[in-house]
Structures are given as C-alpha cells and as structure tokens.
Design a protein around this motif. Sequence first.
Motif, PDB file in Angstrom:
ATOM      1  N   MET A  67      60.202  44.065  20.804  1.00  0.00           N
ATOM      2  CA  MET A  67      59.216  43.868  20.143  1.00  0.00           C
ATOM      3  C   MET A  67      58.889  42.412  19.576  1.00  0.00           C
ATOM      4  N   VAL A  68      58.131  41.552  19.980  1.00  0.00           N
ATOM      5  CA  VAL A  68      57.942  40.123  19.586  1.00  0.00           C
ATOM      6  C   VAL A  68      57.080  39.826  18.364  1.00  0.00           C
ATOM      7  N   TRP A  69      55.917  40.833  18.654  1.00  0.00           N
ATOM      8  CA  TRP A  69      54.942  40.637  17.626  1.00  0.00           C
ATOM      9  C   TRP A  69      54.497  41.916  16.893  1.00  0.00           C
ATOM     10  N   GLY A 103      44.935  34.736  22.029  1.00  0.00           N
ATOM     11  CA  GLY A 103      45.891  33.519  22.110  1.00  0.00           C
ATOM     12  C   GLY A 103      47.281  33.832  21.595  1.00  0.00           C
ATOM     13  N   LEU A 104      47.439  35.176  20.911  1.00  0.00           N
ATOM     14  CA  LEU A 104      48.803  35.316  20.400  1.00  0.00           C
ATOM     15  C   LEU A 104      49.654  35.808  21.633  1.00  0.00           C
ATOM     16  N   VAL A 105      49.151  36.304  22.702  1.00  0.00           N
ATOM     17  CA  VAL A 105      49.784  36.842  23.673  1.00  0.00           C
ATOM     18  C   VAL A 105      50.014  35.615  24.472  1.00  0.00           C
ATOM     19  N   HIS A 106      49.014  34.708  24.667  1.00  0.00           N
ATOM     20  CA  HIS A 106      49.515  33.383  25.436  1.00  0.00           C
ATOM     21  C   HIS A 106      50.428  32.456  24.701  1.00  0.00           C
ATOM     22  N   GLU A 107      50.435  32.553  23.242  1.00  0.00           N
ATOM     23  CA  GLU A 107      51.222  31.800  22.442  1.00  0.00           C
ATOM     24  C   GLU A 107      52.893  32.261  22.643  1.00  0.00           C
ATOM     25  N   GLN A 108      52.852  33.653  22.650  1.00  0.00           N
ATOM     26  CA  GLN A 108      54.184  34.123  22.750  1.00  0.00           C
ATOM     27  C   GLN A 108      54.888  34.083  23.985  1.00  0.00           C
TER      28      GLN A 108
END
Length: 100
Positions: A77-79, A92-97
């Motif tokens: 789990m990363v977020w 955006g979160l997926v792209h950032e991670q």
Amino acid sequence: MSKFGELISSHVPVLIDFYTEWNEPSVSMHPVIRDVAAALGDKAKVIKIDVDKNQELAEALRIKGLPTLMIYKDGQMVWRQSGELDANTIIGLVHEQFRL
C-alpha cells in the motif's frame, strides 16, 4: 484473502475503492471511479470492493470510513484515504506516485 493478494501484487498501480451501496458518499463516487478508470486505461487497475460482501477483508484492512480509497504497487500500500475525492485529484495521485 489470497485472492486480494493476487489483486494487489500487480506491477501496475492498483486503485481500490472500498464502498457499500447504502452509503451515500460511496454511491456518489461510482461515476468518479468510472472516470478515473477510463482516464488511466491500462496504466493502472481500478477495482471496487463492496465491504458488505467482503467483511473479513474490510476488518483486516481496518476500513472505518466510506468510501476508502487505496493505491497498491507490487503488493504494498502506497496511499490511503477515506472520503470523497474528485477524479482529477485521484488521477493526479496515481500519476504522482508512479510517475506515469
């Protein structure tokens, strides 16, 4: 829960939406999650899990608020966040991670 392990052990990001059909914020996230899945295409997996039908998993992951969103990569789990978000924020979160 071994099936869950198979789901999250993907090399592409896995976004999971934990929801119920009776929870209004969960229901209002359905079109948002659909938009996220369409935008990410094959760059990520988007999975919805009904906590009423997967209570053991929900307890093991300590799902309290709904909806709860999680992003996994290679089984880790990363977020994680509970509550409603808009599609652009999630994308955006997926792209950032994962620097997609």
